[in-house]
Design a protein around this motif. Sequence first.
Motif, PDB file in Angstrom:
ATOM      1  N   ARG A 148       9.853 -12.996   4.267  1.00  0.00           N
ATOM      2  CA  ARG A 148       9.201 -14.000   3.859  1.00  0.00           C
ATOM      3  C   ARG A 148      10.158 -15.338   3.443  1.00  0.00           C
ATOM      4  NH1 ARG A 148       3.392 -13.802   4.106  1.00  0.00           N
ATOM      5  NH2 ARG A 148       3.092 -11.731   5.078  1.00  0.00           N
ATOM      6  N   ARG A 149      11.241 -14.966   2.874  1.00  0.00           N
ATOM      7  CA  ARG A 149      12.302 -15.730   2.140  1.00  0.00           C
ATOM      8  C   ARG A 149      13.191 -16.355   3.370  1.00  0.00           C
ATOM      9  NH1 ARG A 149      13.384 -13.208  -2.305  1.00  0.00           N
ATOM     10  NH2 ARG A 149      15.352 -12.242  -1.405  1.00  0.00           N
ATOM     11  N   GLY A 150      13.479 -15.188   4.295  1.00  0.00           N
ATOM     12  CA  GLY A 150      14.200 -15.526   5.300  1.00  0.00           C
ATOM     13  C   GLY A 150      15.696 -14.723   5.088  1.00  0.00           C
ATOM     14  N   GLU A 151      15.939 -14.431   3.896  1.00  0.00           N
ATOM     15  CA  GLU A 151      17.173 -13.715   3.518  1.00  0.00           C
ATOM     16  C   GLU A 151      17.026 -12.842   2.467  1.00  0.00           C
ATOM     17  OE1 GLU A 151      19.950 -16.798   2.814  1.00  0.00           O
ATOM     18  OE2 GLU A 151      19.080 -17.441   1.002  1.00  0.00           O
ATOM     19  N   PRO A 152      17.865 -11.893   2.247  1.00  0.00           N
ATOM     20  CA  PRO A 152      17.664 -10.784   1.273  1.00  0.00           C
ATOM     21  C   PRO A 152      18.274 -11.445   0.063  1.00  0.00           C
ATOM     22  CG  PRO A 152      19.378  -9.873   2.684  1.00  0.00           C
ATOM     23  CD  PRO A 152      18.734 -11.308   3.337  1.00  0.00           C
ATOM     24  N   ALA A 153      18.007 -10.958  -1.102  1.00  0.00           N
ATOM     25  CA  ALA A 153      18.826 -11.177  -2.442  1.00  0.00           C
ATOM     26  C   ALA A 153      19.173  -9.992  -3.108  1.00  0.00           C
ATOM     27  CB  ALA A 153      17.785 -11.918  -3.562  1.00  0.00           C
ATOM     28  N   ASP A 154      20.462 -10.244  -3.835  1.00  0.00           N
ATOM     29  CA  ASP A 154      20.891  -9.039  -4.464  1.00  0.00           C
ATOM     30  C   ASP A 154      20.054  -8.153  -5.380  1.00  0.00           C
ATOM     31  OD1 ASP A 154      23.300  -9.570  -3.007  1.00  0.00           O
ATOM     32  OD2 ASP A 154      24.253 -10.399  -4.786  1.00  0.00           O
ATOM     33  N   ASP A 155      19.139  -8.736  -6.180  1.00  0.00           N
ATOM     34  CA  ASP A 155      18.253  -8.150  -6.897  1.00  0.00           C
ATOM     35  C   ASP A 155      16.965  -7.634  -6.478  1.00  0.00           C
ATOM     36  OD1 ASP A 155      17.363 -10.725  -6.792  1.00  0.00           O
ATOM     37  OD2 ASP A 155      17.570 -10.925  -8.891  1.00  0.00           O
ATOM     38  N   ASP A 156      16.612  -7.824  -5.280  1.00  0.00           N
ATOM     39  CA  ASP A 156      15.213  -7.738  -4.624  1.00  0.00           C
ATOM     40  C   ASP A 156      14.882  -6.179  -4.862  1.00  0.00           C
ATOM     41  OD1 ASP A 156      14.705 -10.142  -3.599  1.00  0.00           O
ATOM     42  OD2 ASP A 156      15.177  -9.550  -1.529  1.00  0.00           O
ATOM     43  N   GLU A 157      15.662  -5.147  -4.834  1.00  0.00           N
ATOM     44  CA  GLU A 157      15.475  -4.020  -4.809  1.00  0.00           C
ATOM     45  C   GLU A 157      15.154  -3.651  -6.448  1.00  0.00           C
ATOM     46  OE1 GLU A 157      18.322  -0.238  -4.724  1.00  0.00           O
ATOM     47  OE2 GLU A 157      17.571  -0.393  -2.460  1.00  0.00           O
ATOM     48  N   HIS A 158      15.723  -4.317  -7.219  1.00  0.00           N
ATOM     49  CA  HIS A 158      15.276  -3.974  -8.646  1.00  0.00           C
ATOM     50  C   HIS A 158      13.997  -4.811  -9.035  1.00  0.00           C
ATOM     51  CE1 HIS A 158      19.358  -2.707  -9.605  1.00  0.00           C
ATOM     52  NE2 HIS A 158      19.620  -3.666  -9.222  1.00  0.00           N
ATOM     53  N   VAL A 159      13.693  -5.856  -8.615  1.00  0.00           N
ATOM     54  CA  VAL A 159      12.293  -6.345  -8.420  1.00  0.00           C
ATOM     55  C   VAL A 159      11.246  -5.355  -7.949  1.00  0.00           C
ATOM     56  CG1 VAL A 159      10.879  -8.291  -8.111  1.00  0.00           C
ATOM     57  CG2 VAL A 159      13.185  -8.514  -8.583  1.00  0.00           C
ATOM     58  N   ALA A 160      11.573  -5.173  -6.607  1.00  0.00           N
ATOM     59  CA  ALA A 160      10.751  -4.104  -6.041  1.00  0.00           C
ATOM     60  C   ALA A 160      10.174  -2.869  -6.816  1.00  0.00           C
ATOM     61  CB  ALA A 160      11.218  -3.703  -4.514  1.00  0.00           C
ATOM     62  N   TYR A 161      11.455  -2.313  -7.147  1.00  0.00           N
ATOM     63  CA  TYR A 161      11.096  -0.741  -7.956  1.00  0.00           C
ATOM     64  C   TYR A 161      10.362  -1.372  -9.288  1.00  0.00           C
ATOM     65  CZ  TYR A 161      13.647   2.531  -5.321  1.00  0.00           C
ATOM     66  OH  TYR A 161      13.926   3.327  -4.249  1.00  0.00           O
ATOM     67  N   ALA A 162      10.628  -2.469  -9.932  1.00  0.00           N
ATOM     68  CA  ALA A 162       9.736  -2.887 -11.192  1.00  0.00           C
ATOM     69  C   ALA A 162       8.348  -3.085 -10.739  1.00  0.00           C
ATOM     70  CB  ALA A 162      10.279  -4.239 -11.767  1.00  0.00           C
ATOM     71  N   VAL A 163       8.051  -3.578  -9.744  1.00  0.00           N
ATOM     72  CA  VAL A 163       6.535  -3.877  -9.181  1.00  0.00           C
ATOM     73  C   VAL A 163       6.052  -2.638  -8.975  1.00  0.00           C
ATOM     74  CG1 VAL A 163       5.138  -4.809  -7.608  1.00  0.00           C
ATOM     75  CG2 VAL A 163       7.023  -6.040  -8.565  1.00  0.00           C
ATOM     76  N   VAL A 164       6.543  -1.668  -8.350  1.00  0.00           N
ATOM     77  CA  VAL A 164       6.121  -0.249  -7.929  1.00  0.00           C
ATOM     78  C   VAL A 164       5.855   0.436  -9.043  1.00  0.00           C
ATOM     79  CG1 VAL A 164       6.585   1.957  -6.701  1.00  0.00           C
ATOM     80  CG2 VAL A 164       7.047  -0.316  -5.455  1.00  0.00           C
ATOM     81  N   GLY A 165       6.963   0.310 -10.063  1.00  0.00           N
ATOM     82  CA  GLY A 165       6.664   1.158 -11.247  1.00  0.00           C
ATOM     83  C   GLY A 165       5.565   0.645 -12.074  1.00  0.00           C
ATOM     84  N   LEU A 166       5.454  -0.668 -12.304  1.00  0.00           N
ATOM     85  CA  LEU A 166       4.176  -1.211 -12.833  1.00  0.00           C
ATOM     86  C   LEU A 166       2.829  -0.880 -12.391  1.00  0.00           C
ATOM     87  CD1 LEU A 166       2.627  -3.627 -14.537  1.00  0.00           C
ATOM     88  CD2 LEU A 166       3.025  -5.043 -12.250  1.00  0.00           C
ATOM     89  N   VAL A 167       2.569  -0.759 -11.020  1.00  0.00           N
ATOM     90  CA  VAL A 167       1.454  -0.168 -10.201  1.00  0.00           C
ATOM     91  C   VAL A 167       1.089   1.108 -10.488  1.00  0.00           C
ATOM     92  CG1 VAL A 167       0.247  -0.134  -8.222  1.00  0.00           C
ATOM     93  CG2 VAL A 167       1.538  -2.235  -8.541  1.00  0.00           C
ATOM     94  N   GLN A 168       2.216   2.071 -10.315  1.00  0.00           N
ATOM     95  CA  GLN A 168       2.128   3.317 -10.351  1.00  0.00           C
ATOM     96  C   GLN A 168       1.689   3.724 -11.773  1.00  0.00           C
ATOM     97  OE1 GLN A 168       4.650   5.995 -11.885  1.00  0.00           O
ATOM     98  NE2 GLN A 168       2.975   7.377 -11.220  1.00  0.00           N
ATOM     99  N   LEU A 169       2.426   3.362 -12.852  1.00  0.00           N
ATOM    100  CA  LEU A 169       2.045   3.915 -14.009  1.00  0.00           C
ATOM    101  C   LEU A 169       0.625   3.486 -14.496  1.00  0.00           C
ATOM    102  CD1 LEU A 169       5.282   3.284 -15.969  1.00  0.00           C
ATOM    103  CD2 LEU A 169       4.493   5.665 -15.498  1.00  0.00           C
ATOM    104  N   ALA A 170       0.312   2.160 -14.255  1.00  0.00           N
ATOM    105  CA  ALA A 170      -0.900   1.573 -14.622  1.00  0.00           C
ATOM    106  C   ALA A 170      -2.133   2.409 -14.086  1.00  0.00           C
ATOM    107  CB  ALA A 170      -0.998   0.356 -14.633  1.00  0.00           C
ATOM    108  N   THR A 171      -1.961   2.496 -12.937  1.00  0.00           N
ATOM    109  CA  THR A 171      -2.954   3.326 -11.845  1.00  0.00           C
ATOM    110  C   THR A 171      -3.005   4.777 -12.345  1.00  0.00           C
ATOM    111  OG1 THR A 171      -2.536   2.029 -10.159  1.00  0.00           O
ATOM    112  CG2 THR A 171      -3.641   4.201  -9.694  1.00  0.00           C
ATOM    113  N   HIS A 172      -1.902   5.380 -12.800  1.00  0.00           N
ATOM    114  CA  HIS A 172      -2.010   6.765 -13.472  1.00  0.00           C
ATOM    115  C   HIS A 172      -2.546   6.799 -14.569  1.00  0.00           C
ATOM    116  CE1 HIS A 172       0.131  10.770 -13.686  1.00  0.00           C
ATOM    117  NE2 HIS A 172      -0.052  10.854 -14.727  1.00  0.00           N
TER     118      HIS A 172
END
Length: 209
Positions: A155-179
């Motif tokens: 979507r942005r056209g290029e990766p960023a160094d911290d994309d992976e950390h942001v992605a894991y933060a979002v996944v953790g948010l959804v996973q823990l709240a759903t649990h």
Amino acid sequence: MNTDVVKGGVRPDGRSERWRAHREVRRREFVQAAMTAIRQRGPRIGLDDVCAVAGVSKPVVYRHFKDKDDLFRAVLESAAEDVFLPRLAEAFELDSAEDRAVVASAVRAYVATVREHRDLYRFAFAHNGLGDGGDFVGGVESAVAQALVALLATRRGEPADDDEHVAYAVVGLVQLATHRWLDRPTIPEEQLVELLTSLAWEGLSPRVG
């Protein structure tokens, strides 16, 4: 004349091939029997429950699996490949949708899948150490996070160094709240989806805008 010997080498033994194919079929049947047992009897099943569903004795199962853990490991692999990941992957394929709609689609797919397969989900947590690399839950989270990383970069056209950390933060948010919601469903499912989408989007929107 030995029909297994051919010019230039040895012809594959047809009986061996048929046995391997038979074993694969039987392994899949026992995995499905285990999943049926989980749906019928809950996540704390044992090998006796699987045998009861499959209509066989333990020695029959041991012809195809080394032990109970080997069977349950195969169940986790099937749960990831056939239940959890395909639905989430489909949610990320909304190329023409607005970015927030893609996030909402992924959140909705995750919550719905966990709710529909709650006993399989709980079974996975109970036997997490048997998964790929000894961490089934982490493996699924990693696959979802990497899909989100790819979405951000696309979507942005290029990766960023911290994309992976942001992605894991979002996944953790959804996973823990759903649990937690699975144990205490104090709000409707769609309200949970909207809440998690809003929280996730707050973190993601500055990165795709």
